[in-house]
Design an enzyme around this catalytic site. Structure first.
Site, PDB file in Angstrom:
ATOM      1  N   GLY A   1      -5.847  -8.818  -5.363  1.00  0.00           N
ATOM      2  CA  GLY A   1      -6.488  -7.659  -4.426  1.00  0.00           C
ATOM      3  C   GLY A   1      -7.800  -7.982  -3.654  1.00  0.00           C
ATOM      4  CB  ILE A   2      -9.827  -6.288  -0.627  1.00  0.00           C
ATOM      5  CG1 ILE A   2      -9.277  -7.122  -0.029  1.00  0.00           C
ATOM      6  CG2 ILE A   2     -11.948  -6.201  -0.498  1.00  0.00           C
ATOM      7  CD1 ILE A   2      -9.733  -5.895   1.335  1.00  0.00           C
ATOM      8  CG  HIS A   3     -11.258  -8.432  -7.036  1.00  0.00           C
ATOM      9  ND1 HIS A   3     -12.241  -9.288  -7.425  1.00  0.00           N
ATOM     10  CD2 HIS A   3     -10.301  -9.903  -5.740  1.00  0.00           C
ATOM     11  CE1 HIS A   3     -12.111 -10.512  -7.111  1.00  0.00           C
ATOM     12  NE2 HIS A   3     -10.935 -11.105  -5.996  1.00  0.00           N
ATOM     13  CB  ALA A   4     -16.490  -5.615  -7.846  1.00  0.00           C
TER      14      ALA A   4
ATOM     15  CB  ALA B   1     -15.039  -5.653  -1.780  1.00  0.00           C
TER      16      ALA B   1
END
Lengths: 86, 559
Positions: free
Chosen positions: A13-16, A19
């Site tokens: 997903g939208i991980h660190a 992002a």
């Protein structure tokens, strides 16, 4: 205002990492306000932690809105970013 | 000898003195400041300093482990400047007159809690990142120096849990393994240990006592055990294991990424058997080509009541997406016999292995089956799924199960829920009936996977659980081996693939025979993948085939 939708394909997903890259990308496109929303929740795309805390997962669709500046060009750039990184 | 049990998150065995991580600590004071504007500037300076330090760490990480590792610290730099985080700090200082170190710490706690409350393990573990950057800024404000390892010899490093910046600052040449009282499988300590290929055991809690400092310990990251002052026998056993692991590691380096091809060019797929979603890690680590058997029972065994569609969907989806497009064969519910579950309320049977189990339960109680099939088809949108039915004895059973699949697909289509059109449906061949009827069954499905454990038990009429059968239980019995050939030949006549997902698949004494028979796939435990690959790559099928197949059919062998 210019907007588009995108379905996340990254397994985490939208991980660190993405992002962080996204925030960097948007910072470089000064003059436009960018928001990302999932359902009712909407955040300023410059807010790294808030963005991560949305917990956006693979398979989920987010809506990206661009306001101000060269909306067309900025939206295109961000869309390309999502395709390449998420 | 003292044994401590934790959770192993990185495999390997190591021994050395136990060393407690020295964390330089200042005491956090909180007070009201007189000049709020000056305090805010003090924060801004510390923030800039932290960003500068993180830049240095990013470069160090880049040199040691590449861009990916550096990105972590670049993300941390951005977190330091996060708008919400900074706004909270500004509020604490300017509106409440709180001192900067307390303001930073409090704002960090707010963000860390928000991450900790998330339902995803990955995001949960990010609370450590926030604590880390807050600790760094607060540390700078308090004039604290960063800690580390002060030892001449390499050590087993003990700590509560290490922050990412702490892990990168460590002198890696001094660490043989990790033991932490807290932590999670997605923590930085675990990630670092796996990258370094050294053992890590987390979550040992209170068992880790500071009085153990300097004592000789052996850690086993595979079992999650920490042994203090091991006795002779334990030490010998663990050191033997260590030697085996190192040998495997060498094998891994040689064979990883290599195809499973015999010397004369015959290829066989080597997949893995797994029992829960976390095992995917081991599959990828051992370079498994896919998952040939994912036992879905764990979902039922882990619950006190029938697992919901949503719960199952998430688990299947995780495995499919973690496998990144590689084939995943999920076996539908296979309980009964040796696996009993309370809430199914199955009546006691004298002969459970021959009773109401697996597909039989599913066909008798379609509501349970339907929930699982819905979860499976929904998850199919996230990877390459194949569905496999266990314990088939008759053609009608397969037809009925397939009919349920069609019904579920129709429902999902009507509800507008996406699923893949390319889900293969196969069966396990584990009853003699299915083996004998494999010519007929091959017309019904996309693949066969031979479950040799049950096939052997049913063919030889030998109870698997009964250890006293001795010589009567022969895993290499020609009856079983001939059935395997029959099934494989019948599969190929109908143009479908045939594999083995029982113990026999990993039996290196039979690899040559399996290649000769022409099996398409062997599904084995993750750790058996590379030894099997090695065996395949050493084999000349053309040289051995004729003799092995003749032996299989001759009346001279196995008398």
């Amino acid at each position: 205002m210019k907007s588009f939708e995108y379905t996340i394909t990254d397994p985490v997903g939208i991980h660190a990492r993405p992002a962080g890259l996204l925030v960097k990308e948007i910072k470089s496109l000064a003059g436009s306000a960018v928001t990302i929303s999932k359902g009712e929740k909407k955040v300023n795309a410059l807010k790294l932690m808030a963005l991560m805390q949305m917990g956006i997962k693979q398979g989920e669709t987010v809506k990206i809105e661009v306001e101000g500046g060269d909306e067309e060009a900025v939206a295109k750039k961000i869309e390309a970013f999502f395709k390449a990184n998420l | 000898m003292i044994t401590i049990q934790g959770k192993g998150v990185s495999t390997g065995v190591a021994s050395g003195p136990l060393y407690f991580y020295q964390r330089a600590q200042g005491t956090l004071r909180r007070y009201e400041v007189a000049d709020r504007e000056a305090e805010w500037l003090r924060f801004k300076e510390a923030q800039a300093k932290a960003i500068e330090q993180l830049g240095v760490l990013a470069e160090k990480a880049r040199a040691e482990a590449g861009d990916e590792a550096a990105m972590l610290f670049e993300t941390h730099q951005m977190m330091c400047e996060d708008l919400d985080y900074e706004e909270a700090i500004e509020g604490f200082i300017k509106e409440q007159g709180l001192n900067a170190e307390a303001a930073v710490t409090d704002a960090g706690v707010i963000q860390a809690e928000a991450f900790a409350a998330m339902d995803d393990d990955y995001f949960k573990a990010r609370s450590a990142d926030v604590k880390d950057i807050s600790g760094r800024i607060a540390g700078i404000l308090m004039g604290v120096v960063q800690g580390g390892i002060d030892s001449d010899v390499p050590v087993i490093l003990a700590s509560d849990d290490l922050a990412p910046s702490e892990t990168v600052q460590l002198d890696k040449s001094k660490i043989l393994g990790f033991v932490t009282s807290g932590g999670s499988g997605s923590s930085h300590t675990a990630i670092l240990a796996r990258t370094m290929g050294i053992p890590a055991i987390i979550g040992v809690g209170e068992q880790l006592k500071s009085e153990y400092r300097g004592r000789e310990v052996i850690v086993d990251g595979g079992t999650g055990t920490v042994v203090l002052d091991a006795d002779e026998e334990t030490r010998a056993r663990l050191m033997k294991k260590r030697a085996e692991i190192l040998k495997r590691q060498e094998l891994l380096n040689q064979l990883k990424g290599q195809p499973n091809v015999s010397k004369d060019g015959q290829e066989i797929r080597v997949y893995c058997n797994i029992g829960n979603p976390e095992d995917v890690h081991a599959v990828l680590e051992n370079d498994g080509g896919g998952i040939g058997l994912f036992r879905s029972e764990f979902l039922y065994l882990n619950c006190d009541d029938y697992p919901t569609e949503e719960y199952q969907f998430e688990a299947y989806k995780k495995v499919l997406s973690d496998m990144g497009g590689k084939e995943v064969v999920i076996r539908t519910l296979d309980i009964g016999a040796d696996k009993m579950i309370e809430y199914f309320q199955l009546p006691h049977e004298e002969n459970p292995a021959l009773g109401n189990r697996a597909l039989r339960i599913c066909l008798n109680r379609p509501e349970i089956f339907r929930t699982q099939l819905r979860a499976l088809y929904r998850a199919s949108a996230y990877g390459r799924l194949s569905i496999m039915f266990p314990m088939v004895a008759s053609v009608w059973e397969v037809r009925e199960a397939k009919k349920m699949c069609e019904q579920v697909k129709k429902e999902l289509t009507a509800e507008g829920i996406p699923f893949s059109d390319e889900v293969d449906v196969g069966i396990m061949i584990e009853t003699p009936a299915a083996a004998v009827l494999s010519d007929r069954l091959a017309k019904e499905v996309d693949f066969f996977s031979i479950g040799t454990n049950d096939l052997t038990q049913y063919t030889l009429a030998c109870d698997r659980q009964n250890n006293d059968l001795g010589r009567f239980f022969d895993a290499h019995h020609p009856a079983v081996l001939r059935l395997i050939k029959l099934v494989c030949d019948n599969a190929h006549k109908e143009g479908i693939w045939c594999g083995i997902c029982g113990e026999l698949g990993a039996d290196l004494e039979l690899t040559e025979l399996f290649l000769s028979i022409g099996l398409d796939e062997l599904s084995v435990s993750p750790r058996a993948v590379l030894p099997l690959r090695q065996k395949v790559r050493e084999t000349q099928v053309r040289v051995v085939r004729e003799k092995l197949l003749a032996d299989l059919m001759s009346d001279q062998t196995h008398l």
